[in-house]
Design a protein around this motif. Structure first.
Motif, short mmCIF file in Angstrom:
data_model
loop_
_atom_site.label_atom_id
_atom_site.label_comp_id
_atom_site.label_asym_id
_atom_site.label_seq_id
_atom_site.Cartn_x
_atom_site.Cartn_y
_atom_site.Cartn_z
N PRO A 1 1.00 -1.23 0.04
CA PRO A 1 -0.39 -0.06 0.07
C PRO A 1 0.37 1.17 -0.28
O PRO A 1 1.22 1.95 1.08
CB PRO A 1 -0.56 0.21 1.77
N SER A 2 0.85 1.68 -1.10
CA SER A 2 1.85 3.30 -0.73
C SER A 2 1.48 3.67 -2.55
O SER A 2 0.01 4.05 -2.99
CB SER A 2 3.63 2.66 -2.20
N TRP B 1 -0.04 7.06 -10.78
CA TRP B 1 -1.01 6.64 -9.52
C TRP B 1 -1.70 5.67 -10.10
O TRP B 1 -2.40 5.60 -11.21
CB TRP B 1 -2.19 7.62 -8.79
N LEU B 2 -1.33 4.23 -9.44
CA LEU B 2 -2.35 2.61 -10.13
C LEU B 2 -3.75 3.41 -9.30
O LEU B 2 -4.39 3.97 -8.81
CB LEU B 2 -2.09 1.83 -9.54
N ARG B 3 -4.59 2.36 -10.19
CA ARG B 3 -5.95 2.22 -9.91
C ARG B 3 -6.37 1.84 -8.24
O ARG B 3 -5.50 1.31 -7.68
CB ARG B 3 -6.91 1.15 -10.92
N GLY B 4 -6.63 3.08 -8.16
CA GLY B 4 -7.89 2.18 -6.80
C GLY B 4 -7.08 3.42 -6.10
O GLY B 4 -7.30 2.86 -4.61
N PHE B 5 -6.06 4.67 -6.23
CA PHE B 5 -4.61 4.92 -5.38
C PHE B 5 -5.12 5.73 -6.14
O PHE B 5 -5.04 6.50 -6.63
CB PHE B 5 -3.57 4.95 -5.24
N GLY B 6 -4.88 7.30 -4.58
CA GLY B 6 -5.14 8.39 -5.08
C GLY B 6 -6.00 9.25 -6.12
O GLY B 6 -6.94 9.06 -5.70
N PRO B 7 -5.97 10.34 -6.54
CA PRO B 7 -6.69 11.14 -7.50
C PRO B 7 -6.47 10.29 -8.96
O PRO B 7 -7.78 10.48 -9.91
CB PRO B 7 -5.66 12.63 -8.40
N ASN C 1 -9.88 0.52 9.41
CA ASN C 1 -9.26 0.55 9.87
C ASN C 1 -7.49 0.56 8.70
O ASN C 1 -6.18 -0.01 9.00
CB ASN C 1 -8.12 -0.46 10.60
N ARG C 2 -7.83 1.24 7.35
CA ARG C 2 -6.60 2.07 6.72
C ARG C 2 -5.52 1.95 6.79
O ARG C 2 -3.98 1.64 5.99
CB ARG C 2 -7.94 1.39 5.23
N ARG C 3 -5.44 2.97 7.73
CA ARG C 3 -3.84 3.88 7.61
C ARG C 3 -3.34 2.74 9.21
O ARG C 3 -2.22 2.36 8.71
CB ARG C 3 -4.17 4.68 8.03
N ALA C 4 -4.04 2.64 9.96
CA ALA C 4 -3.74 1.69 10.41
C ALA C 4 -2.84 0.19 10.18
O ALA C 4 -1.83 -0.17 10.55
CB ALA C 4 -4.19 1.42 11.91
N LEU C 5 -3.29 -0.22 9.20
CA LEU C 5 -2.65 -1.16 8.68
C LEU C 5 -2.17 -1.09 7.48
O LEU C 5 -0.89 -2.37 8.29
CB LEU C 5 -3.84 -2.19 8.30
N CYS C 6 -2.64 0.12 6.95
CA CYS C 6 -1.10 0.06 5.91
C CYS C 6 0.38 0.59 6.56
O CYS C 6 1.30 -0.16 6.24
CB CYS C 6 -1.79 0.81 4.93
N ALA D 1 1.97 11.58 3.96
CA ALA D 1 1.41 12.00 2.90
C ALA D 1 1.16 11.25 1.78
O ALA D 1 0.47 11.30 0.48
CB ALA D 1 3.43 12.85 2.00
N THR D 2 1.59 9.99 2.09
CA THR D 2 0.86 8.80 1.14
C THR D 2 0.04 8.10 1.57
O THR D 2 -1.28 8.08 0.85
CB THR D 2 2.46 7.11 1.05
N ALA D 3 -0.61 8.21 2.45
CA ALA D 3 -2.14 7.69 2.89
C ALA D 3 -3.27 8.22 2.62
O ALA D 3 -3.79 7.86 2.47
CB ALA D 3 -2.01 7.45 4.51
N GLU D 4 -2.75 9.72 1.81
CA GLU D 4 -4.08 10.69 1.80
C GLU D 4 -4.57 9.60 0.32
O GLU D 4 -5.85 9.17 0.10
CB GLU D 4 -3.96 11.68 0.94
N SER D 5 -3.45 8.77 -0.22
CA SER D 5 -4.15 7.84 -1.61
C SER D 5 -4.62 6.92 -1.02
O SER D 5 -5.35 6.53 -2.16
CB SER D 5 -2.42 7.25 -1.84
N PHE D 6 -5.44 6.49 -0.04
CA PHE D 6 -5.75 5.57 0.23
C PHE D 6 -7.32 5.74 0.59
O PHE D 6 -8.14 4.75 1.21
CB PHE D 6 -5.70 4.61 1.87
N ASP D 7 -7.90 6.75 0.38
CA ASP D 7 -8.93 7.39 0.48
C ASP D 7 -9.61 6.72 -0.71
O ASP D 7 -10.80 7.85 -0.24
CB ASP D 7 -8.50 8.78 0.90
N ASN D 8 -9.29 6.87 -1.71
CA ASN D 8 -9.29 6.59 -3.00
C ASN D 8 -10.89 5.89 -3.06
O ASN D 8 -10.88 4.73 -2.34
CB ASN D 8 -8.75 5.91 -3.69
N PRO D 9 -12.34 6.89 -3.52
CA PRO D 9 -12.88 5.18 -2.78
C PRO D 9 -13.13 3.97 -3.40
O PRO D 9 -13.66 3.14 -3.19
CB PRO D 9 -14.34 6.12 -3.37
N ASP D 10 -12.75 3.60 -4.47
CA ASP D 10 -12.20 2.30 -4.64
C ASP D 10 -10.87 1.20 -4.27
O ASP D 10 -11.03 0.17 -4.41
CB ASP D 10 -12.21 1.81 -6.85
N PHE D 11 -10.48 1.85 -3.84
CA PHE D 11 -9.11 1.14 -2.69
C PHE D 11 -9.89 0.12 -1.93
O PHE D 11 -8.61 -1.05 -1.83
CB PHE D 11 -8.24 2.22 -1.74
#
Length: 297
Positions: free
Chosen positions: A32-33, A56-62, A165-170, A190-200
């Motif tokens: 997860p990065s 950014w890969l599918r499911g990440f960031g913008p 718990n996506r941030r704590a798990l990652c 800075a990277t964990a913001e990318s895990f907020d993508n709605p499809d992550f």
């Protein structure tokens, strides 16, 4: 420079630096990065005259899906096809691809299936194309233990855990996989913001379930998955890097990777580095890319 392009399935966000007429280098992050994997690599390559592209890969960031009906698949064929489409839309000449984890998988898939599009490959941890037909064979117990998160993601509890718990798990996985890397809160955040993508979450779960035959793939990708099931060789000039302290895939795993590569091939174990090798020790990645760029055609 933050840019976007559209393929048939995605609006892909990416960073670009370096001269537009330089040899293209596509840097592909892991799970997860996100694109910050390459903060220590991209500037040096751009300074050396490469055109550096970091999506950014599918499911990440913008990066976003264009159609709500498109399956939220994270399967290996999807990652490879996304990379192929990205290079096609940008009309890139043959590029050097570098990646690890999910990004390394995309790079290996593209190099194997579309060798005319690749000039060189830096594959971190080896041959990253999954052998899905053999996925029912258990690994040794120590490796099964390292893959605990993958079994977790096969359960409803795992879905809820990743969602809540996506941030704590990652962050836990970062610590486990790169035990010598003393990253700080700002680096992770800075990277964990990318895990907020709605499809992550959906893309993540489908990826880990599909690789073990526990989830259907996107039917559009069936033909590509069939080709990948044959474990195609990679003829592109390739350099494999492997962190000596990788906490999810030990360096011994890439010792026999050479059998999957038929072109010029090198392997280097990087001392001290763990799974997030480009962040921990960027210089070996920079050197490998430039060696491939400077190879005689």
């Amino acid at each position: 420079m933050h840019k976007t392009i559209r393929t048939h399935a995605l609006e892909i966000a990416y960073l670009e630096s370096g001269p537009p007429d330089g040899v293209p280098v596509v840097l592909l992050h892991g799970w997860p990065s996100d694109v910050h994997d390459w903060d220590g690599v991209a500037p040096a390559l751009a300074e050396a005259g490469c055109r550096v592209l970091v999506p950014w890969l599918r499911g990440f960031g913008p990066t976003r899906f264009l159609d709500p009906a498109t399956p939220r698949s994270g399967q290996q064929a999807a990652l490879g096809a996304d990379l192929h489409d990205f290079m096609s839309v940008l009309a890139l000449p043959p590029a050097i691809l570098a990646g690890y984890d999910w990004g390394g998988r995309a790079a290996c898939v593209a190099s194997a299936l579309w060798p005319e599009r690749t000039r060189g490959l830096v594959s971190i941890t080896g041959y990253n194309i999954q052998n899905i037909p053999a996925a029912h064979h258990p690994a040794d117990p120590a490796q099964e233990h390292r893959y605990w998160y993958q079994w977790y993601f096969h359960t409803d509890r795992g879905r809820a855990g990743l969602q809540q718990n996506r941030r704590a798990l990652c962050r836990l996985l970062w610590r486990l996989w790169s035990p010598n890397w003393a990253f700080d809160d700002a680096t992770f955040d800075a990277t964990a913001e990318s895990f907020d993508n709605p499809d992550f979450v959906d893309v993540t779960l489908q990826s880990y379930r599909h690789r073990y035959g526990q989830a259907a793939g996107d039917p559009v990708l069936d033909a590509l998955e069939a080709r990948l099931a044959a474990q195609p060789v990679i003829a592109t000039p390739s350099i494999v890097l492997h962190g000596a302290e990788d906490g999810v895939g030990p360096a011994a795993q890439s010792e026999t990777a050479a059998r999957h590569f038929t072109g010029p091939y090198e392997r280097q174990v990087v001392p001290v580095a763990g799974h997030f090798l480009p962040r921990e020790t960027p210089q070996p990645v920079i050197d490998a890319v430039l060696r491939l760029r400077d190879r005689a055609p």
